[in-house]
Design a protein around this motif. Structure first.
Motif, PDB file in Angstrom:
ATOM      1  N   GLY A  10       0.812  -1.205   0.000  1.00  7.07           N
ATOM      2  CA  GLY A  10       0.000   0.000   0.000  1.00  7.07           C
ATOM      3  C   GLY A  10       0.846   1.255   0.000  1.00  7.07           C
ATOM      4  O   GLY A  10       2.080   1.215   0.000  1.00  7.07           O
ATOM      5  N   PHE A  11       0.164   2.386   0.025  1.00  4.78           N
ATOM      6  CA  PHE A  11       0.832   3.687  -0.038  1.00  4.78           C
ATOM      7  C   PHE A  11       1.809   3.879   1.123  1.00  4.78           C
ATOM      8  O   PHE A  11       3.013   4.090   0.920  1.00  4.78           O
ATOM      9  N   ILE A  12       1.319   3.798   2.348  1.00  8.23           N
ATOM     10  CA  ILE A  12       2.190   4.010   3.499  1.00  8.23           C
ATOM     11  C   ILE A  12       3.157   2.848   3.668  1.00  8.23           C
ATOM     12  O   ILE A  12       4.347   3.043   3.940  1.00  8.23           O
ATOM     13  N   GLY A  13       2.655   1.628   3.488  1.00 13.39           N
ATOM     14  CA  GLY A  13       3.488   0.451   3.694  1.00 13.39           C
ATOM     15  C   GLY A  13       4.731   0.438   2.828  1.00 13.39           C
ATOM     16  O   GLY A  13       5.819   0.098   3.307  1.00 13.39           O
ATOM     17  N   ARG A  14       4.598   0.823   1.565  1.00 11.24           N
ATOM     18  CA  ARG A  14       5.770   0.773   0.678  1.00 11.24           C
ATOM     19  C   ARG A  14       6.823   1.796   1.096  1.00 11.24           C
ATOM     20  O   ARG A  14       8.029   1.525   1.021  1.00 11.24           O
ATOM     21  N   HIS A  15       6.391   2.962   1.547  1.00 16.79           N
ATOM     22  CA  HIS A  15       7.359   3.951   2.033  1.00 16.79           C
ATOM     23  C   HIS A  15       8.106   3.425   3.254  1.00 16.79           C
ATOM     24  O   HIS A  15       9.315   3.656   3.405  1.00 16.79           O
ATOM     25  N   LEU A  16       7.406   2.715   4.119  1.00 15.58           N
ATOM     26  CA  LEU A  16       8.066   2.131   5.286  1.00 15.58           C
ATOM     27  C   LEU A  16       9.052   1.045   4.882  1.00 15.58           C
ATOM     28  O   LEU A  16      10.162   0.969   5.420  1.00 15.58           O
ATOM     29  N   VAL A  17       8.645   0.195   3.941  1.00 17.89           N
ATOM     30  CA  VAL A  17       9.540  -0.864   3.465  1.00 17.89           C
ATOM     31  C   VAL A  17      10.836  -0.256   2.928  1.00 17.89           C
ATOM     32  O   VAL A  17      11.943  -0.703   3.266  1.00 17.89           O
ATOM     33  N   TRP A  18      10.704   0.760   2.102  1.00  9.71           N
ATOM     34  CA  TRP A  18      11.888   1.387   1.501  1.00  9.71           C
ATOM     35  C   TRP A  18      12.777   2.044   2.554  1.00  9.71           C
ATOM     36  O   TRP A  18      14.004   1.937   2.497  1.00  9.71           O
ATOM     37  N   HIS A  19      12.173   2.710   3.537  1.00  7.62           N
ATOM     38  CA  HIS A  19      12.975   3.366   4.568  1.00  7.62           C
ATOM     39  C   HIS A  19      13.687   2.336   5.437  1.00  7.62           C
ATOM     40  O   HIS A  19      14.885   2.495   5.748  1.00  7.62           O
ATOM     41  N   LEU A  20      12.979   1.298   5.845  1.00  2.49           N
ATOM     42  CA  LEU A  20      13.598   0.277   6.686  1.00  2.49           C
ATOM     43  C   LEU A  20      14.726  -0.440   5.955  1.00  2.49           C
ATOM     44  O   LEU A  20      15.769  -0.741   6.539  1.00  2.49           O
ATOM     45  N   ALA A  21      14.506  -0.700   4.667  1.00  2.00           N
ATOM     46  CA  ALA A  21      15.568  -1.330   3.870  1.00  2.00           C
ATOM     47  C   ALA A  21      16.783  -0.418   3.785  1.00  2.00           C
ATOM     48  O   ALA A  21      17.932  -0.878   3.867  1.00  2.00           O
ATOM     49  N   ALA A  22      16.554   0.883   3.628  1.00  2.00           N
ATOM     50  CA  ALA A  22      17.657   1.839   3.551  1.00  2.00           C
ATOM     51  C   ALA A  22      18.423   1.924   4.864  1.00  2.00           C
ATOM     52  O   ALA A  22      19.621   2.248   4.875  1.00  2.00           O
ATOM     53  N   GLN A  23      17.750   1.613   5.975  1.00  2.00           N
ATOM     54  CA  GLN A  23      18.409   1.626   7.284  1.00  2.00           C
ATOM     55  C   GLN A  23      19.164   0.339   7.573  1.00  2.00           C
ATOM     56  O   GLN A  23      19.734   0.182   8.657  1.00  2.00           O
ATOM     57  N   GLY A  24      19.133  -0.599   6.632  1.00  2.00           N
ATOM     58  CA  GLY A  24      19.867  -1.847   6.806  1.00  2.00           C
ATOM     59  C   GLY A  24      19.080  -2.957   7.458  1.00  2.00           C
ATOM     60  O   GLY A  24      19.652  -3.992   7.839  1.00  2.00           O
ATOM     61  N   CYS A  25      17.773  -2.767   7.599  1.00  2.00           N
ATOM     62  CA  CYS A  25      16.940  -3.812   8.203  1.00  2.00           C
ATOM     63  C   CYS A  25      16.675  -4.930   7.199  1.00  2.00           C
ATOM     64  O   CYS A  25      16.676  -4.722   5.982  1.00  2.00           O
TER      65      CYS A  25
END
Length: 337
Positions: A10-25
């Motif tokens: 979803g809209f919010i979920g994808r932004h969270l996925v991308w941010h968490l991935a960028a943080q090394g999660c």
């Protein structure tokens, strides 16, 4: 750390996925739409995994529990957010899904859960300014608000080790499928009704600021096992001013028409009745959809600022400019957000 994001397509979920991935999660995200999942994976700054999952199905609880093994946290974004729909659809998406997430947390002793709720819980067709999290909730205005309130009750009763409930107001940004697209459709097709003079004070939340708040909820020490926080950019603006900013940034014509609230409310009521007697499709306007643009609703966000150190990372004006840049670059039509 390994984090599971429900509703990651979803809209919010994808932004969270991308941010968490960028943080090394290590990120695992759930969703039903394979095309949307492929888009999330393609835009991710680091590898992420997709879990095809339909909440409310017979196997959903056990599949989610299995997937969440070894997780440091779950971020629960999956929901049906709409002013209209079948009661069963809302129960399945908002209530059953939350029960499944709670089961997964307990089955695997997941240390922390961040749950996205809604300030629609506060709405009652009156002007409300500076609403605090601890104020009594009015009767729910629709099935969305009802099931989201029930989901919060489930979380309170679950007694999880650490749980954060966020109530973000009017989230917008690239890939928004709800707020901005609805306004743009009307803006392109005709005059936007200005009820009560268009002076309703609206709180908005840039998606970047919501993502930042979720990261704080995942990483900061929590003052108690269950924390409930309002969230917004904390810069309310009149509905008419928001329309003008959007029209300017998106190079769209702006036509407005002042209409009495009682008239719009009556028409919306009739359209809802017609829809219920017909095929059940969402009417052109609902009482709730009109009401949130007619009545002021602003949130007191001091609790999350004080306890988690939250402060907006981008301004509202910058958020609108970023959305406009994204929208124009995609050369979208209002029907294809």
């Amino acid at each position: 750390m390994k984090i599971l994001v429900t509703g990651g397509t979803g809209f919010i979920g994808r932004h969270l996925v991308w941010h968490l991935a960028a943080q090394g999660c290590q990120v695992l995200f759930s969703g039903r739409n394979a095309t949307a999942a492929a888009e999330v994976i393609a835009h991710s700054p680091a590898p992420v995994q997709w879990l095809a999952l339909a909440h409310g199905s017979a196997q959903a609880a056990e599949r989610l529990a299995e997937a969440s093994q070894g997780c440091a946290a779950i971020v629960h974004c999956a929901a049906l957010s709409s002013p209209w729909g079948a009661p069963q659809a809302f129960r399945q998406a908002n209530l059953d899904a939350t029960a499944e997430v709670i089961h997964a947390c307990k089955a695997n002793a997941v240390p922390r859960l961040v749950h996205l709720s809604t300030p629609s819980l506060y709405f009652d067709f009156t002007d409300r300014l500076g609403i605090r999290e601890d104020q009594p909730l009015p009767a729910p205005v629709n099935e969305y608000a009802r099931t989201k309130a029930q989901a919060e009750t489930l979380l309170a009763e679950a007694q999880l080790p650490k749980c954060v409930i966020l109530r973000p107001r009017a989230v917008f940004g690239p890939w928004d499928q709800t707020l901005m697209p609805r306004l743009l459709r009307v803006m392109r097709r005709g005059a936007i009704p200005l009820m009560r003079g268009g002076q309703a004070q609206l709180d908005l939340t840039c998606v970047e600021n919501l993502v930042h708040a979720v990261w704080l909820a995942l990483t900061r020490p929590l003052p108690r096992p269950l924390c409930v926080y309002n969230l917004s950019n904390a810069t309310p603006m009149a509905f008419a001013d928001l329309l003008q900013q959007l029209a300017t940034q998106l190079h769209l014509p702006l036509r407005t028409r002042r209409l009495p609230w009682r008239l719009v409310h009556g028409v919306a009521h009739l359209l809802e009745l017609k829809a219920r007697l017909g095929n059940g499709a969402e009417p052109l306007i609902t009482r709730y959809g009109a009401g949130v643009l007619a009545f002021s609703q602003t949130l007191d966000t001091r609790a999350i600022c004080r306890e988690l150190g939250y402060a907006p990372v981008i301004s509202q004006a910058e958020g609108i400019a970023r959305y406009a840049q994204w929208w124009l670059a995609r050369q979208e039509t209002p029907d294809e957000p």
